[in-house]
Design an enzyme around this catalytic site. Structure first.
Site, PDB file in Angstrom:
ATOM      1  N   SER A 153       0.794  -1.239   0.000  1.00  0.00           N
ATOM      2  CA  SER A 153       0.000   0.000   0.000  1.00  0.00           C
ATOM      3  C   SER A 153       0.824   1.286   0.000  1.00  0.00           C
ATOM      4  O   SER A 153       0.271   2.362  -0.214  1.00  0.00           O
ATOM      5  CB  SER A 153      -0.953   0.024   1.185  1.00  0.00           C
ATOM      6  OG  SER A 153      -2.140  -0.630   0.824  1.00  0.00           O
ATOM      7  N   LYS A 179       0.358   3.366  -2.929  1.00  0.00           N
ATOM      8  CA  LYS A 179      -0.788   4.271  -3.124  1.00  0.00           C
ATOM      9  C   LYS A 179      -0.307   5.719  -3.234  1.00  0.00           C
ATOM     10  O   LYS A 179      -0.920   6.538  -3.906  1.00  0.00           O
ATOM     11  CB  LYS A 179      -1.816   4.067  -2.013  1.00  0.00           C
ATOM     12  CG  LYS A 179      -2.486   2.680  -2.143  1.00  0.00           C
ATOM     13  CD  LYS A 179      -3.441   2.344  -1.045  1.00  0.00           C
ATOM     14  CE  LYS A 179      -4.313   1.148  -1.363  1.00  0.00           C
ATOM     15  NZ  LYS A 179      -3.795  -0.166  -1.019  1.00  0.00           N
ATOM     16  N   TYR A 205      -2.889  -2.158 -10.705  1.00  0.00           N
ATOM     17  CA  TYR A 205      -2.874  -1.989  -9.239  1.00  0.00           C
ATOM     18  C   TYR A 205      -2.017  -3.075  -8.572  1.00  0.00           C
ATOM     19  O   TYR A 205      -1.145  -2.770  -7.753  1.00  0.00           O
ATOM     20  CB  TYR A 205      -4.324  -2.017  -8.712  1.00  0.00           C
ATOM     21  CG  TYR A 205      -4.402  -2.122  -7.211  1.00  0.00           C
ATOM     22  CD1 TYR A 205      -4.124  -1.016  -6.400  1.00  0.00           C
ATOM     23  CD2 TYR A 205      -4.723  -3.331  -6.588  1.00  0.00           C
ATOM     24  CE1 TYR A 205      -4.168  -1.124  -5.012  1.00  0.00           C
ATOM     25  CE2 TYR A 205      -4.769  -3.441  -5.210  1.00  0.00           C
ATOM     26  CZ  TYR A 205      -4.491  -2.334  -4.426  1.00  0.00           C
ATOM     27  OH  TYR A 205      -4.527  -2.450  -3.058  1.00  0.00           O
ATOM     28  N   TYR A 244      -4.664   3.393   7.478  1.00  0.00           N
ATOM     29  CA  TYR A 244      -6.010   2.780   7.419  1.00  0.00           C
ATOM     30  C   TYR A 244      -6.859   3.201   8.623  1.00  0.00           C
ATOM     31  O   TYR A 244      -6.820   4.354   9.020  1.00  0.00           O
ATOM     32  CB  TYR A 244      -5.938   1.251   7.334  1.00  0.00           C
ATOM     33  CG  TYR A 244      -4.778   0.697   6.558  1.00  0.00           C
ATOM     34  CD1 TYR A 244      -4.662   0.959   5.199  1.00  0.00           C
ATOM     35  CD2 TYR A 244      -3.797  -0.068   7.157  1.00  0.00           C
ATOM     36  CE1 TYR A 244      -3.603   0.449   4.466  1.00  0.00           C
ATOM     37  CE2 TYR A 244      -2.738  -0.577   6.435  1.00  0.00           C
ATOM     38  CZ  TYR A 244      -2.644  -0.311   5.102  1.00  0.00           C
ATOM     39  OH  TYR A 244      -1.601  -0.810   4.391  1.00  0.00           O
ATOM     40  N   VAL A 269       1.084  -3.878   3.619  1.00  0.00           N
ATOM     41  CA  VAL A 269       1.041  -5.208   4.244  1.00  0.00           C
ATOM     42  C   VAL A 269       2.303  -6.047   3.971  1.00  0.00           C
ATOM     43  O   VAL A 269       2.439  -7.139   4.513  1.00  0.00           O
ATOM     44  CB  VAL A 269      -0.234  -6.017   3.859  1.00  0.00           C
ATOM     45  CG1 VAL A 269      -1.486  -5.385   4.430  1.00  0.00           C
ATOM     46  CG2 VAL A 269      -0.351  -6.223   2.363  1.00  0.00           C
TER      47      VAL A 269
HETATM   48  N1  LIG Z   1      -2.789  -2.659   2.891  1.00  0.00           N
HETATM   49  C1  LIG Z   1      -2.111  -3.072   1.839  1.00  0.00           C
HETATM   50  O1  LIG Z   1      -0.898  -2.974   1.784  1.00  0.00           O
HETATM   51  C2  LIG Z   1      -2.944  -3.717   0.795  1.00  0.00           C
HETATM   52  C3  LIG Z   1      -2.239  -3.939  -0.518  1.00  0.00           C
HETATM   53  C4  LIG Z   1      -2.554  -5.275  -1.116  1.00  0.00           C
HETATM   54  N2  LIG Z   1      -1.917  -5.411  -2.383  1.00  0.00           N
HETATM   55  C5  LIG Z   1      -4.058  -5.435  -1.270  1.00  0.00           C
HETATM   56  O2  LIG Z   1      -4.587  -4.938  -2.201  1.00  0.00           O
HETATM   57  O3  LIG Z   1      -4.723  -6.032  -0.478  1.00  0.00           O
END
Ligand SMILES: NC(=O)CC[C@H](N)C(=O)O
Length: 304
Positions: free
Chosen positions: A61, A64, A188, A240, A258
């Protein structure tokens, strides 16, 4: 500064063994839960690091931020925020709830739905060309021409990412975007699979902390306005549904992934990267948060 990084490392190390490596993307379960790294890049480009700071991991993430920077550069503020909102959710990062109950578009670009939506602002002849635009931004912001992505993690998420798939189809049905949903998802997933180490994560933090100016070459890599948008969203939504507590405990605009990374931009001061793959129940790196808490308090980095 090296002393502080070493002390933060010793502090965070006490929590190794807590938390769990992500396994909902099967390939991520191969990560070594004993890895721990901390790095600081100051605004002159000097790097201080401790632990497994050369180990590469998928940025997940943290990507992002790269996606948002690329989309804002290409499509501009108004077009991007036609597709996503600017508000925190209070829900898990992959929640579908609000896409039906509240508004049709995702609440912000720091959650999965929001990031998938803004891939559609990045145009090209095909998905390769669209991904290359994002990848070039990543190369610039991680200061690495030879950046790669992890094909196994990409494939693993592509095969199992049905929650993200459902978010994307829901958004298409809501009219948030057009086009080939599988193509948007590929872009993505691939962006999430970009590999970087903790030092590179801290470099990205330093660019943001420096108003978009490269700490080494002093070149303007991102417009100040884009940096302001990104850092605001990192503060309110970057961790988050733990962003509120993190603001109190750490108070530095940050983005986690993650894969176990956290990237932080201590505005006007430094960039910080941490890496440790075992996550807490909100999906943030357990030891990474401990290290950030320590550094924030030792170096007085909270913006509040
Ligand atoms: N929180 C994350 O890092 C989520 C990214 C992961 N690739 C997902 O889409 O679930």
């Amino acid at each position: 500064m090296q002393q502080h990084v070493l002390q933060a490392y010793d502090h965070a190390k006490e929590w190794l063994g807590q938390g769990k490596v992500a396994s909902y993307i099967p390939q991520l379960a191969c990560a070594n839960s004993n890895n721990l790294a901390i790095a600081i890049t100051n605004l002159n480009g000097e790097v201080y690091a401790a632990g497994d700071s050369e180990v590469k991991f998928t940025i997940q993430s943290i990507s992002k931020v790269i996606l948002l920077a690329t989309a804002l550069n290409e499509a501009g503020f108004d077009k991007v925020f036609e597709k996503v909102g600017m508000e925190p959710t209070g829900d898990p990062f992959n929640s579908i709830l609000r896409l039906e109950s509240m508004m049709k578009k995702p609440l912000n670009p720091m959650i999965n739905a929001g990031a998938i939506a803004i891939t559609t602002c990045i145009t090209g002849q095909n998905k390769k060309e669209r991904f290359e635009k994002i990848f070039s931004t990543a190369k610039l912001l991680f200061d690495d021409e030879n950046l790669t992505y992890d094909k196994y993690v990409f494939q693993s998420e592509k095969q199992t990412g049905n929650k993200n798939r459902s978010l994307a189809y829901m958004m298409k049905s809501n009219g948030v975007f057009d086009g080939d949903v599988e193509e948007h998802l590929d872009i993505y997933f691939k962006t999430c699979s970009i590999l970087a180490n903790c030092k590179q994560i801290s470099f990205l933090g330093a660019v943001l902390a420096n108003g978009g100016i490269c700490p080494k070459t002093k070149r303007q890599l991102l417009a100040p306005f884009i940096v302001k948008v990104i850092c605001s969203l990192m503060t309110t939504c970057g961790m988050y549904d733990a962003s509120g507590e993190y603001a109190i405990r750490v108070g530095i605009p940050s983005k986690s992934g993650v894969g176990g990374g956290i990237m932080a931009a201590a505005i006007g001061k430094m960039g910080i990267g941490t890496f440790s793959p075992a996550l807490d129940n909100k999906g943030n790196s357990f030891c990474g948060i401990k290290a950030m808490e320590y550094l924030s308090s030792k170096l007085g980095l909270s913006i509040f």
